[in-house]
Design a protein around this motif. Structure first.
Motif, short mmCIF file in Angstrom:
data_model
loop_
_atom_site.label_atom_id
_atom_site.label_comp_id
_atom_site.label_asym_id
_atom_site.label_seq_id
_atom_site.Cartn_x
_atom_site.Cartn_y
_atom_site.Cartn_z
N VAL A 43 0.53 -4.80 0.05
CA VAL A 43 -0.72 -4.41 -0.60
C VAL A 43 -1.73 -4.10 0.50
N GLY A 44 -2.87 -3.56 0.11
CA GLY A 44 -3.87 -3.14 1.06
C GLY A 44 -4.64 -4.29 1.69
N PRO A 45 -5.44 -3.99 2.71
CA PRO A 45 -6.13 -5.02 3.47
C PRO A 45 -7.22 -5.75 2.70
N PHE A 46 -7.66 -5.18 1.58
CA PHE A 46 -8.72 -5.82 0.78
C PHE A 46 -8.33 -5.94 -0.69
N PRO A 121 -6.39 -3.87 8.86
CA PRO A 121 -7.04 -2.77 8.13
C PRO A 121 -6.66 -1.40 8.66
N CYS A 122 -5.89 -1.38 9.78
CA CYS A 122 -5.51 -0.13 10.42
C CYS A 122 -4.30 -0.43 11.30
N ILE A 123 -3.71 0.62 11.86
CA ILE A 123 -2.73 0.46 12.93
C ILE A 123 -3.43 0.83 14.23
N VAL A 124 -3.40 -0.09 15.18
CA VAL A 124 -3.89 0.20 16.52
C VAL A 124 -2.68 0.59 17.36
N THR A 125 -2.71 1.77 17.93
CA THR A 125 -1.54 2.27 18.66
C THR A 125 -1.27 1.42 19.91
N ALA A 126 -0.01 1.41 20.30
CA ALA A 126 0.45 0.50 21.36
C ALA A 126 -0.27 0.71 22.68
N ILE A 211 -8.24 -8.58 7.68
CA ILE A 211 -7.91 -8.28 6.30
C ILE A 211 -8.45 -9.42 5.43
N ARG A 212 -8.91 -9.07 4.26
CA ARG A 212 -9.59 -10.05 3.38
C ARG A 212 -9.05 -9.86 1.96
#
Length: 216
Positions: A43-46, A121-126, A211-212
């Motif tokens: 499911v989503g971050p919120f 809440p996002c993907i932070v690239t490596a 995420i909340r």
């Protein structure tokens, strides 16, 4: 929305923080312990997390998640970094009664119910996280700090986990690996504490975000 919604695999590592092993009273694993969730857990971050009627022991677990970017099989640990697209925050929601006391001792049903894997809440690239083993990780329930550790406590590092899993199955772009949770989960509190409807769980990893999710 969750940054990844339909991976071929959601693989998770159990007992992978030294301080969490101490909390549980179990020995540090010599090899990574893997279990799985289903893509339908995501499911989503919120988003809200549905409280399943079949459980009475819903628990929280903040985790750093790896997103695979390049297909690989039998990956060498020194080459694993090249197979990682990036990182995100995951909440390994767990029904402890089904993990420990039901389903013949298998963890699957306790880990894989609908909504049991908020991501974001996002993907932070490596390239933005040169060392994933130096990140603060925490969890708050209704604003109260429950988990507070660092990925420096990982028993099996990110690259070792990627390499180990690839011995058994081909890793595909978009696959997700949850790397384990630090101490402070409800099941091992004294007395044990479990989530109830209305509770708000916030999972945070340094350099990625928060995420909340509310228990519905």
């Amino acid at each position: 929305m969750a940054p990844i919604t339909s991976p071929s695999k959601v693989a998770c590592v159990g007992l992978n923080y030294r301080d969490h092993c101490e909390e549980t009273g179990k020995p540090v694993p010599q090899e990574p312990i893997f279990f799985s969730k289903f893509p339908s857990c995501i499911v989503g971050p919120f988003d809200g997390i549905p409280y399943p009627e079949v459980t009475k022991e819903l628990d929280w677990e903040a985790e750093l998640a790896v997103i695979i970017g390049k297909q690989g099989k039998n990956i060498d640990p020194t080459e694993a970094k090249a197979h990682i697209f990036g990182f995100t925050v995951a909440h390994d929601v767990t029904a402890r009664d089904w993990q420990f006391n039901k389903n013949g001792g298998q963890w699957l049903l306790g880990k894989a119910m609908d909504g049991f894997c908020p991501l974001g809440p996002c993907i932070v690239t490596a390239d933005e996280i040169p060392d994933p083993h130096k990140l603060a990780i925490s969890c708050r329930v209704n604003g109260e700090l429950k988990q507070n550790s660092s990925t420096s406590q990982l028993v099996h590092g990110v690259y070792d986990c990627v390499a180990w899993l690839s011995k058994f199955c081909t890793l595909l772009p978009g696959d997700i690996i949850l790397t384990g949770t630090p101490p402070g989960v409800g099941a091992f509190a004294k007395p044990p504490l479990f989530l109830k409807k209305g509770d708000v769980v916030e999972c945070e990893v340094e350099k990625i975000g928060i995420i909340r999710n509310q228990i519905m």
